[in-house]
Design a protein around this motif. Structure first.
Motif, PDB file in Angstrom:
ATOM      1  N   GLU A 147       0.847  -1.185   0.000  1.00  0.00           N
ATOM      2  CA  GLU A 147       0.000   0.000   0.000  1.00  0.00           C
ATOM      3  C   GLU A 147       0.890   1.244   0.000  1.00  0.00           C
ATOM      4  O   GLU A 147       1.922   1.275   0.674  1.00  0.00           O
ATOM      5  N   GLY A 148       0.502   2.227  -0.775  1.00  0.00           N
ATOM      6  CA  GLY A 148       1.287   3.461  -0.802  1.00  0.00           C
ATOM      7  C   GLY A 148       2.491   3.402  -1.725  1.00  0.00           C
ATOM      8  O   GLY A 148       3.256   4.355  -1.811  1.00  0.00           O
ATOM      9  N   VAL A 149       2.657   2.261  -2.394  1.00  0.00           N
ATOM     10  CA  VAL A 149       3.776   2.138  -3.334  1.00  0.00           C
ATOM     11  C   VAL A 149       3.206   2.062  -4.749  1.00  0.00           C
ATOM     12  O   VAL A 149       2.304   1.274  -5.013  1.00  0.00           O
ATOM     13  N   THR A 150       3.719   2.901  -5.631  1.00  0.00           N
ATOM     14  CA  THR A 150       3.338   2.778  -7.039  1.00  0.00           C
ATOM     15  C   THR A 150       4.501   2.126  -7.771  1.00  0.00           C
ATOM     16  O   THR A 150       5.584   2.703  -7.868  1.00  0.00           O
ATOM     17  N   PHE A 151       4.261   0.908  -8.232  1.00  0.00           N
ATOM     18  CA  PHE A 151       5.307   0.205  -8.959  1.00  0.00           C
ATOM     19  C   PHE A 151       5.100   0.492 -10.442  1.00  0.00           C
ATOM     20  O   PHE A 151       4.113   0.082 -11.044  1.00  0.00           O
ATOM     21  N   HIS A 152       6.025   1.214 -11.033  1.00  0.00           N
ATOM     22  CA  HIS A 152       5.849   1.691 -12.409  1.00  0.00           C
ATOM     23  C   HIS A 152       6.852   0.978 -13.317  1.00  0.00           C
ATOM     24  O   HIS A 152       8.031   1.313 -13.340  1.00  0.00           O
ATOM     25  N   ASP A 153       6.346   0.000 -14.043  1.00  0.00           N
ATOM     26  CA  ASP A 153       7.176  -0.880 -14.859  1.00  0.00           C
ATOM     27  C   ASP A 153       7.404  -0.211 -16.224  1.00  0.00           C
ATOM     28  O   ASP A 153       6.596  -0.347 -17.149  1.00  0.00           O
ATOM     29  N   LEU A 154       8.495   0.517 -16.375  1.00  0.00           N
ATOM     30  CA  LEU A 154       8.680   1.355 -17.566  1.00  0.00           C
ATOM     31  C   LEU A 154       8.724   0.575 -18.877  1.00  0.00           C
ATOM     32  O   LEU A 154       8.104   0.954 -19.859  1.00  0.00           O
ATOM     33  N   TYR A 155       9.464  -0.544 -18.893  1.00  0.00           N
ATOM     34  CA  TYR A 155       9.564  -1.306 -20.157  1.00  0.00           C
ATOM     35  C   TYR A 155       8.235  -1.941 -20.553  1.00  0.00           C
ATOM     36  O   TYR A 155       7.984  -2.193 -21.730  1.00  0.00           O
ATOM     37  N   GLU A 156       7.391  -2.200 -19.569  1.00  0.00           N
ATOM     38  CA  GLU A 156       6.090  -2.772 -19.887  1.00  0.00           C
ATOM     39  C   GLU A 156       5.130  -1.675 -20.356  1.00  0.00           C
ATOM     40  O   GLU A 156       4.312  -1.886 -21.241  1.00  0.00           O
ATOM     41  N   ARG A 157       5.295  -0.501 -19.751  1.00  0.00           N
ATOM     42  CA  ARG A 157       4.389   0.593 -20.083  1.00  0.00           C
ATOM     43  C   ARG A 157       4.795   1.266 -21.404  1.00  0.00           C
ATOM     44  O   ARG A 157       3.952   1.673 -22.184  1.00  0.00           O
ATOM     45  N   TYR A 158       6.091   1.371 -21.653  1.00  0.00           N
ATOM     46  CA  TYR A 158       6.562   2.074 -22.859  1.00  0.00           C
ATOM     47  C   TYR A 158       7.482   1.200 -23.701  1.00  0.00           C
ATOM     48  O   TYR A 158       8.657   1.531 -23.884  1.00  0.00           O
ATOM     49  N   PRO A 159       6.955   0.062 -24.224  1.00  0.00           N
ATOM     50  CA  PRO A 159       7.836  -0.821 -25.010  1.00  0.00           C
ATOM     51  C   PRO A 159       8.410  -0.102 -26.238  1.00  0.00           C
ATOM     52  O   PRO A 159       9.456  -0.480 -26.747  1.00  0.00           O
ATOM     53  N   ASP A 160       7.706   0.926 -26.710  1.00  0.00           N
ATOM     54  CA  ASP A 160       8.179   1.648 -27.895  1.00  0.00           C
ATOM     55  C   ASP A 160       8.929   2.932 -27.515  1.00  0.00           C
ATOM     56  O   ASP A 160       9.183   3.773 -28.360  1.00  0.00           O
ATOM     57  N   PHE A 161       9.287   3.086 -26.234  1.00  0.00           N
ATOM     58  CA  PHE A 161      10.041   4.250 -25.741  1.00  0.00           C
ATOM     59  C   PHE A 161       9.280   5.556 -25.877  1.00  0.00           C
ATOM     60  O   PHE A 161       9.854   6.626 -25.784  1.00  0.00           O
ATOM     61  N   ASN A 162       7.998   5.455 -26.121  1.00  0.00           N
ATOM     62  CA  ASN A 162       7.211   6.667 -26.307  1.00  0.00           C
ATOM     63  C   ASN A 162       6.599   7.070 -24.967  1.00  0.00           C
ATOM     64  O   ASN A 162       5.474   6.717 -24.639  1.00  0.00           O
ATOM     65  N   CYS A 200      22.237   2.915 -16.217  1.00  0.00           N
ATOM     66  CA  CYS A 200      20.885   2.365 -16.243  1.00  0.00           C
ATOM     67  C   CYS A 200      20.558   1.910 -17.669  1.00  0.00           C
ATOM     68  O   CYS A 200      21.212   2.327 -18.613  1.00  0.00           O
ATOM     69  N   PRO A 201      19.544   1.059 -17.838  1.00  0.00           N
ATOM     70  CA  PRO A 201      19.116   0.676 -19.195  1.00  0.00           C
ATOM     71  C   PRO A 201      18.583   1.917 -19.942  1.00  0.00           C
ATOM     72  O   PRO A 201      18.174   2.883 -19.306  1.00  0.00           O
ATOM     73  N   PRO A 202      18.582   1.863 -21.260  1.00  0.00           N
ATOM     74  CA  PRO A 202      18.284   3.063 -22.056  1.00  0.00           C
ATOM     75  C   PRO A 202      16.920   3.701 -21.782  1.00  0.00           C
ATOM     76  O   PRO A 202      16.794   4.918 -21.871  1.00  0.00           O
ATOM     77  N   LEU A 203      15.920   2.919 -21.483  1.00  0.00           N
ATOM     78  CA  LEU A 203      14.598   3.526 -21.284  1.00  0.00           C
ATOM     79  C   LEU A 203      14.581   4.417 -20.043  1.00  0.00           C
ATOM     80  O   LEU A 203      13.890   5.433 -20.008  1.00  0.00           O
ATOM     81  N   MET A 204      15.388   4.043 -19.037  1.00  0.00           N
ATOM     82  CA  MET A 204      15.470   4.865 -17.832  1.00  0.00           C
ATOM     83  C   MET A 204      16.115   6.219 -18.165  1.00  0.00           C
ATOM     84  O   MET A 204      15.658   7.270 -17.733  1.00  0.00           O
ATOM     85  N   LYS A 205      17.154   6.151 -18.995  1.00  0.00           N
ATOM     86  CA  LYS A 205      17.818   7.389 -19.416  1.00  0.00           C
ATOM     87  C   LYS A 205      16.857   8.236 -20.259  1.00  0.00           C
ATOM     88  O   LYS A 205      16.790   9.452 -20.098  1.00  0.00           O
ATOM     89  N   GLN A 206      16.115   7.546 -21.113  1.00  0.00           N
ATOM     90  CA  GLN A 206      15.101   8.223 -21.916  1.00  0.00           C
ATOM     91  C   GLN A 206      14.093   8.924 -21.005  1.00  0.00           C
ATOM     92  O   GLN A 206      13.714  10.066 -21.235  1.00  0.00           O
ATOM     93  N   TRP A 207      13.723   8.224 -19.943  1.00  0.00           N
ATOM     94  CA  TRP A 207      12.768   8.786 -18.980  1.00  0.00           C
ATOM     95  C   TRP A 207      13.332  10.075 -18.383  1.00  0.00           C
ATOM     96  O   TRP A 207      12.654  11.095 -18.307  1.00  0.00           O
ATOM     97  N   ILE A 208      14.608  10.009 -17.971  1.00  0.00           N
ATOM     98  CA  ILE A 208      15.241  11.187 -17.367  1.00  0.00           C
ATOM     99  C   ILE A 208      15.278  12.339 -18.363  1.00  0.00           C
ATOM    100  O   ILE A 208      14.903  13.473 -18.068  1.00  0.00           O
ATOM    101  N   ASP A 209      15.676  12.012 -19.601  1.00  0.00           N
ATOM    102  CA  ASP A 209      15.790  13.053 -20.639  1.00  0.00           C
ATOM    103  C   ASP A 209      14.451  13.711 -20.938  1.00  0.00           C
ATOM    104  O   ASP A 209      14.366  14.912 -21.154  1.00  0.00           O
ATOM    105  N   VAL A 210      13.398  12.890 -20.981  1.00  0.00           N
ATOM    106  CA  VAL A 210      12.102  13.395 -21.429  1.00  0.00           C
ATOM    107  C   VAL A 210      11.329  14.052 -20.292  1.00  0.00           C
ATOM    108  O   VAL A 210      10.726  15.115 -20.474  1.00  0.00           O
TER     109      VAL A 210
END
Lengths: 629, 201
Positions: free
Chosen positions: B30-45, B72-82
C-alpha cells in the motif's frame, strides 16, 4: 462455315484477344473492345458470325447471371437490407418516370398502346452488364454513383419479372395461335397457369428456397468438396450452384440474375466467399465478353441503312429521355452534380433485358417484325454508344463541372520546394496525408471522390480531382517537379498499371506504393519499386504481438520480436521476388502464389523461433563466474 | 505515510530471478506505485504529462534498475531526458520535485569487491552513480545512497531472501519517513543500522 463450333470459338476468341487489348491501349473500357469485336466479326462486316449470334447471346447471358452472383457475394445481407430504400426509391422512380414519358411520346407518335407500353418497358431498363463491368473496372463501386447505379439496376432486375408477367396480358386475345406460343415460348413457366395470388406466393417461396438452399445445401456441399481437396471439384460446385439457381428461377419464371444475386448475398457470409469469387471470376469475364460480342454482332446494319433517320432519332431520343429521367431522379435524391452526371450517362443505355422483353413481345405478336428489328438495333446501338458517351462525359464535361479538377490557391514555398504527391485519400491515404500535414508537409492530393475533394479543399489541402492515371492530370498537379509520389490506391488493378505508367514516364520520381497484400507487393517490387507498403503487415504483427502480451509475455520483448519479424518478413519478400519474368501472366498467378506461400512457410520453419535471449541474459556470465570461483 | 514511486526499468525482466524476487514483495504494498517502464513504454514513447503527474503525487522516487555497463538501461535514461523538463524539474522556475527523496536501487552481476579502485571495475558504485546523484541534486531532491544487490551471478537463495526482506524494510522506512543514519563510510543503504537491525538482534 458457321456450323463448326470450333470455328466459331476461334472467331470469338480471336476477336476478343485482338480488340480488347487495343481498346485498353487507347484508354477505353474492355466493354467497348468487346462490342467492336462483335461488330467486326458480325454478319455485316466480316460475316464470320451469322444468325447464331442470338444463340450465343442467350448462352452468354449467363455471364450476367454470374456477375450478379459475384456482386451478391460482396454484399452481406445486412448491407443489402440497409440499401432497400435506395433500391425501391431510386429504382422505382427511374423505371416509372421513364416508362410514363416514353409511353406518352410513343402514343403521340401514333403507336398502339400495347406497343407503346411494351417498348417503354424495354426502354426503362438499363444494362447491368455494361454498367457494373465499367464500375468494377474503374473501382467506382463504392462511390455514390456506383451505389446508386447498383440500386437502380437491382430494382430493374426485380421489376423485369413483373414486366414479363404483364406482357402476355397485352397480347390481342382474339389471336388463338399466340396463346399456343406462350406455352411453347422460352418464358413459359410453371406459374403461368396459376392465379395471380398464388403466383406471388410462389415467387416469395422461391426466394425463401434460394436462402434455404444457400444456407443448408450449398455451404455443406462446399465443405464436403473442400475436404476432398480436388481443386476442379470446387470449380464444378461453384458452377453447379449458379446453374442450379438459374434453372430454378427460370422454372418459376423469375429472373435468373436476381436469383443468383440473392444466392450470392446468402453465401457472402460463408467461409467460401473468396473461393467462389476466384473460381467464378474468369468464367464471368469470358461469358460477359462473349455477351458483349454477341450484342455487337446483333446490330442489324441492313435495318440501320434502311431507316437511318428513324433509328438515329429513336436512339438519340431514348438516350436523351433516359438521361433526363436519371438526372431528375438523382436530383430528387440530392446527389452531387458530378456524380449525377456520371449516373445520367452511365445508365442511359437500353439494357440486355430489352432483347428478352422485345423478343417475347414479338412472339406474342404485340410487335411486328419491323418494330422488333428497329428496337433491337436501337438497343444494341445504345449499348455501344454508352461507353463512348461515358468517355466524353469523363474527359470533356466532368472536369469543367461542379468539383473542379484543380483550384487556384497560393502554394507556400516550403511545400513547393520538396513536393509530394499523394494519390488516393481513402482510409489509407488520409492517414498518410494527415500525418504528413501534422509534420508540416503539405502533400498535393489527387482523388476521384468529389465529396472528399470538396471537404479537403475546405480544409486547405491542395487537391486535384479526377482519375490519377491520366497523365494530363498528373502534369497539372505538378508531377514534373515532384520528388515523391505516394500511391495509396486501394485497387491493385488500378495501382499496378499506374506504377507502370509512372516508371516509364517519370523515371526519376521516387515512388512509394501501398500494396494490398504480399502478392501485389511482389508485382510492385518486380517493377522496380523499392518502397512498397503492405497494408496488412504491421497491423497483423501488432495483433499477434498483443496476443502474446495477453498471454503474459513482456511488452518490450514482444515489441522487439515484432520489429524483427517485420524486418525478416520484408527481407524474405524481397528474396522471393526474384523469379523468372515469363510466369507473370494471370494463369500462373494462383499457382505461383501457393508456391510462394509454401516457400515462405519453409523459410519460417528453417528460421525457428525468433530469439534474442543473449541480450540482457546473464546465464553465460553466471556460468563463467562459477567456473572461476 | 509517505508515498513511494518505484520507477522500474528492466528490458528482460522475465529472465531476471533477482529482480523478480526483489519486486515480488514491494510491488503490491500500500502506498507504493510500482511503475514498470519497459512494460508501459515498449516503444520508448513516454507519456510526459502522465509521468509528471506521477512524480508530483509521490514523496519518494526510486530508480530501480539493473546496472548495465555502469549505468541504467536506455529507457530509464530516456525517462530522465524526457520527463525532467527545464523550468519544471530544474531551472529558475523548476521546483516540482523540490525536497522529494530520491535513490537508486540497483542489481549488479559483479560482487561488491570488484567495484573499487583495486578491483576490475576500478570505481565504486557510488562513483559510477554520480550522474544520478547530480541529477537529483539539480532537481532539488535529497539523494540517498543506493540500495544495491550485488554479485547476482553467485547469489544464494538465502542471501537473495535477505535482500528481498531488506528492500521491503527499506520501503517501509521510507514510507514512515525515518531518517537514515548515514555515516561517511556508508556506501549503501543496505549498510545502515536501521536495515541491519534485525540481523544484529
Amino acid at each position: 462455315m458457321s456450323g463448326s463450333i470450333l470455328f466459331n470459338a476461334i472467331v470469338l476468341l480471336a476477336g476478343a484477344v485482338i480488340c480488347v487489348p487495343i481498346a485498353k491501349k487507347l484508354g477505353l473500357s474492355s466493354v467497348l473492345g468487346y462490342l467492336l469485336a462483335g461488330i467486326i466479326i458480325g454478319p455485316y462486316v466480316l460475316g464470320f458470325i451469322g444468325n447464331e449470334g442470338e444463340d450465343i447471346m442467350h448462352f452468354a447471358e449467363f455471364g450476367v447471371v454470374m456477375m450478379l452472383f459475384l456482386i451478391g457475394l460482396e454484399i452481406e445481407p445486412k448491407k443489402f437490407w440497409e440499401m432497400r430504400k435506395t433500391i425501391l426509391g431510386m429504382g422505382g422512380a427511374q423505371v416509372i418516370l421513364t416508362m410514363l414519358l416514353s409511353y406518352f411520346i410513343l402514343i403521340l407518335l401514333g403507336l398502339d398502346w400495347q406497343v407503346a407500353l411494351t417498348i417503354s418497358m424495354a426502354i426503362s431498363l438499363s444494362s447491368t452488364a455494361i454498367t457494373l463491368q465499367t464500375l468494377k473496372e474503374k473501382g467506382l463501386m463504392n462511390t455514390t454513383y456506383g451505389a446508386s447505379s447498383f440500386s437502380i439496376l437491382l430494382f430493374q432486375d426485380i421489376i423485369v419479372i413483373v414486366m414479363l408477367a404483364v406482357i402476355p396480358l397485352l397480347a390481342k386475345t382474339d389471336n388463338t395461335s399466340s396463346v399456343d406460343q406462350v406455352t411453347e415460348g422460352a418464358h413459359a413457366s410453371l406459374l403461368d397457369s396459376l392465379p395471380i395470388g398464388l403466383q406471388a406466393l410462389a415467387v416469395i417461396l422461391s426466394v425463401v428456397l434460394v436462402v434455404i438452399l444457400g444456407r443448408y445445401v450449398f455451404v455443406p456441399m462446399l465443405r464436403l468438396v473442400a475436404k476432398a481437396r480436388v481443386r476442379e471439384l470446387l470449380t464444378a460446385s461453384s458452377l453447379l450452384i449458379v446453374v442450379t439457381i438459374s434453372f430454378l428461377m427460370e422454372l418459376v419464371g423469375l429472373s435468373p440474375a436476381l436469383g443468383a444475386f440473392l444466392a450470392g448475398v446468402v453465401l457472402a457470409t460463408s467461409e467460401f466467399k473468396h473461393e467462389l469469387e476466384s473460381t467464378l471470376e474468369p468464367f464471368k469475364g469470358l461469358l460477359l465478353g462473349l455477351f458483349f460480342m454477341a450484342v455487337g454482332a446483333s446490330i442489324n446494319f441492313i435495318v440501320l441503312s434502311t431507316y437511318p433517320l428513324t433509328i438515329t432519332g429513336l436512339l438519340l431520343g431514348t438516350i436523351l429521355l433516359k438521361g433526363i429521367v436519371l438526372f431528375i431522379v438523382a436530383s430528387i435524391f440530392k446527389i452531387k452534380l458530378d456524380q449525377k452526371l456520371l449516373l445520367t450517362v452511365g445508365l442511359a443505355q437500353v439494357g440486355e433485358f430489352a432483347f428478352v422483353l422485345l423478343s417475347f413481345a414479338f412472339d406474342l405478336r404485340i410487335l411486328n417484325t419491323e418494330q422488333l428489328d428497329m428496337m433491337l438495333v436501337v438497343t444494341a446501338l445504345s449499348m455501344t454508344i454508352a461507353p463512348i458517351l461515358g468517355i466524353i462525359n469523363e474527359r470533356l464535361i466532368l472536369p469543367n463541372v461542379g468539383t473542379k479538377q484543380a483550384e487556384k490557391r497560393p502554394v507556400d514555398h516550403i511545400a513547393k520546394a520538396h513536393k509530394v504527391i499523394l494519390v488516393g485519400f481513402g482510409h489509407f491515404g488520409s492517414t498518410v496525408g494527415r500525418f504528413l500535414r501534422a509534420s508540416g508537409v503539405e502533400a498535393t492530393i489527387l482523388d476521384h471522390d468529389s465529396n472528399r475533394v470538396d471537404l479537403l479543399r475546405k480544409m486547405g489541402f491542395e487537391v486535384y480531382y479526377g482519375d490519377a492515371t491520366r497523365i494530363d492530370l498528373l502534369e497539372s498537379a505538378g508531377i514534373a517537379e515532384a520528388k515523391i509520389l505516394i500511391c495509396a490506391i486501394d485497387n491493385p488493378d488500378v495501382s499496378i498499371p499506374f506504377a507502370k505508367i509512372l516508371i516509364k514516364k517519370y523515371p526519376h520520381l521516387k515512388l512509394m506504393f501501398r500494396a494490398k497484400n504480399r502478392y501485389d507487393a511482389y508485382e510492385l517490387l518486380e517493377l522496380g519499386i523499392e518502397d512498397v507498403y503492405r497494408e496488412s503487415l504491421e497491423t497483423s504483427v501488432k495483433m499477434a504481438g498483443d496476443v502474446l502480451t495477453n498471454m503474459g509475455h513482456r511488452k518490450y520483448t514482444v515489441h522487439r520480436q515484432s520489429q524483427k519479424f517485420i524486418q525478416y518478413d520484408e527481407e524474405m519478400l524481397r528474396k522471393l521476388t526474384e523469379r523468372p519474368k515469363d510466369t507473370k501472366e494471370y494463369i500462373f498467378k494462383v499457382r505461383e502464389e501457393i508456391k510462394k506461400q509454401e516457400e515462405q512457410l519453409e523459410e519460417d520453419l528453417k528460421r525457428g523461433i525468433i530469439d534474442d535471449t543473449r541480450q540482457w541474459n546473464s546465464d553465460e556470465m553466471r556460468l563463467a563466474a562459477k567456473k572461476n570461483s | 505515510m509517505k508515498s513511494v514511486l518505484v520507477l522500474f526499468a528492466h528490458p528482460k525482466f522475465e529472465h531476471s530471478k533477482t529482480n523478480k524476487a526483489l519486486v515480488s514483495k514491494i510491488q503490491n504494498r500500500e502506498g507504493v506505485t510500482f511503475h514498470d517502464l519497459y512494460e508501459r513504454y515498449p516503444d520508448f514513447n513516454i507519456d510526459l504529462p502522465k509521468e509528471k503527474e506521477l512524480l508530483k503525487a509521490h514523496d519518494v522516487v526510486i530508480w530501480h534498475h539493473p546496472f548495465y555497463w555502469y549505468n541504467c538501461p536506455p529507457l530509464m535514461k530516456q525517462w530522465i531526458d524526457v520527463v525532467l523538463e527545464f523550468n519544471w524539474a530544474y531551472g529558475p522556475e523548476g521546483n516540482a520535485l523540490q525536497d522529494k527523496k530520491c535513490l537508486n536501487v540497483i542489481t549488479t552481476g559483479g560482487a561488491r569487491e570488484v567495484y573499487c579502485s583495486s578491483g576490475n571495475n576500478h570505481y565504486s558504485v557510488n562513483e559510477f552513480l554520480r550522474p544520478f546523484e547530480q541529477t537529483a541534486r539539480l532537481c532539488g531532491m535529497e539523494y540517498l545512497p543506493p540500495f544495491a544487490v550485488m554479485g547476482t551471478h553467485n547469489l544464494s537463495k538465502e542471501n537473495l531472501d535477505t535482500y528481498v526482506d531488506q528492500y521491503d524494510e527499506l520501503i517501509n522506512a521510507l514510507q514512515e519517513g525515518k531518517t537514515f543514519n548515514i555515516t561517511k563510510e556508508c556506501e549503501f543503504l543496505n549498510d545502515t543500522l536501521l536495515l541491519n537491525k534485525k540481523k544484529e538482534a
